[in-house]
Design a protein around this motif. Structure first.
Motif, mmCIF file in Angstrom:
data_model
loop_
_atom_site.group_PDB
_atom_site.id
_atom_site.type_symbol
_atom_site.label_atom_id
_atom_site.label_comp_id
_atom_site.label_asym_id
_atom_site.label_seq_id
_atom_site.Cartn_x
_atom_site.Cartn_y
_atom_site.Cartn_z
ATOM 1 N N SER A 198 -6.477 -23.928 25.911
ATOM 2 C CA SER A 198 -6.396 -22.470 26.044
ATOM 3 C C SER A 198 -6.576 -22.007 27.480
ATOM 4 N N LYS B 94 -16.413 -20.449 23.033
ATOM 5 C CA LYS B 94 -15.674 -19.363 23.676
ATOM 6 C C LYS B 94 -16.467 -18.685 24.788
ATOM 7 N N ASN C 157 -8.770 -27.079 21.436
ATOM 8 C CA ASN C 157 -8.425 -25.656 21.535
ATOM 9 C C ASN C 157 -8.999 -25.062 22.814
#
Length: 291
Positions: free
Chosen positions: A134, A105, A130
């Motif tokens: 995203s 992240k 992911n």
């Protein structure tokens, strides 16, 4: 205990990233001080577009198959690109533990630097997907399409799979610009070029112009380049392509087998632009154009 274990894994990954960067600078067959200076001189001095926010790039350089000698050169070149232009910060790693939601992240894109035969577990795959879907980015340098043999979905996302290189590293091959005016090709000033490098074959069905926007490909009007074709599929060999995946973006370039390319300014500019595209700063049309 689980949280503590994850914290240790993240810390180890960052330490490995730092040591890997040092390893890229002069040791283990990496660039000499003189070569690093060439890279610094060749790298663009500013970003093509101003980053929307501070950006961070994970350069992943692990090989579980053939290891290219150019890996430490590209580790160093991408770091220099980010530092000199101010477009992004770089962390280099060879630890697959970085592929978890918590660690990823902090990054805006993952650059697979000549990685080969990478194998990932279900949790790592989920984290990478992911991350991409995203709204983050993936960048591939040369052998980044020689991976994920047990993960067909990721091979589809990368848009190609290594099946050979009739155009070997010792030859000089011609490249044409499929879209001379595309923003990611600005470095080449609308002109095709010849260079000495190893070019990967791009066999269908993974390579498909209806699934990705091909920006550069081999120019078979050059007799030496055309002579290396071995089968009908070799008539269309992609060099650079981009694509949208969910809200994320993929940039891949086949060039980067030979070390000297890390101090060729047009290619460094092309990679800088591709990274800025993958991070979402350089806006451009990534829709496939088909055949």
């Amino acid at each position: 205990m689980k949280r503590w274990t994850k914290t240790i894994a993240v810390a180890m990954a960052m330490v490995i990233g730092a040591s890997s960067l040092a390893w890229a600078q002069g040791a283990q067959g990496g660039p000499s001080a003189q070569e690093l200076e060439k890279i610094k001189q060749a790298a663009p001095a500013k970003p093509t577009v101003k980053p929307a926010q501070p950006r961070k790039l994970l350069v992943f350089s692990l090989c579980e198959g053939f290891r290219h000698s150019s890996i430490p050169y590209w580790d160093a070149a991408v770091r220099i690109l980010g530092e000199k232009s101010g477009a992004f910060e770089v962390v280099v790693s060879r630890d697959k533990n970085v592929f978890n939601d918590q660690t990823l992240k902090q990054f805006d894109a993952i650059c697979f630097n000549n990685t080969t035969n990478l194998k990932t577990n279900d949790a790592q795959r989920k984290a990478i997907l992911n991350f991409l879907k995203s709204g983050k980015g993936i960048v591939g340098i040369h052998a980044a399409t020689d991976n994920f043999n047990d993960w067909p979905e990721m091979q589809q996302i990368m848009g190609g799979k290594f099946t050979g290189h009739p155009w070997g590293a010792g030859g000089t091959w011609a490249v044409k610009l499929d879209e001379p005016d595309h923003p990611l090709l600005k470095a080449f000033a609308g002109q095709g070029f010849k260079l000495k490098d190893e070019i990967y074959r791009t066999d269908p069905p993974l390579y498909d112009r209806s699934k990705q926007r091909v920006l550069m490909s081999l120019d078979h009007s050059d007799s030496a380049t055309a002579a290396r074709r071995e089968k009908p599929e070799d008539d269309d060999v992609g060099i650079t392509w981009i694509k949208q995946v969910g809200d994320g973006r993929v940039f891949y370039c086949s060039l980067g087998h030979n070390n000297h390319l890390t101090w060729w300014t047009p290619l460094l500019q092309h990679y800088l632009d591709g990274i800025q595209f993958a991070m979402g700063d350089l806006k451009c049309d990534a829709r496939p154009r088909g055949k």
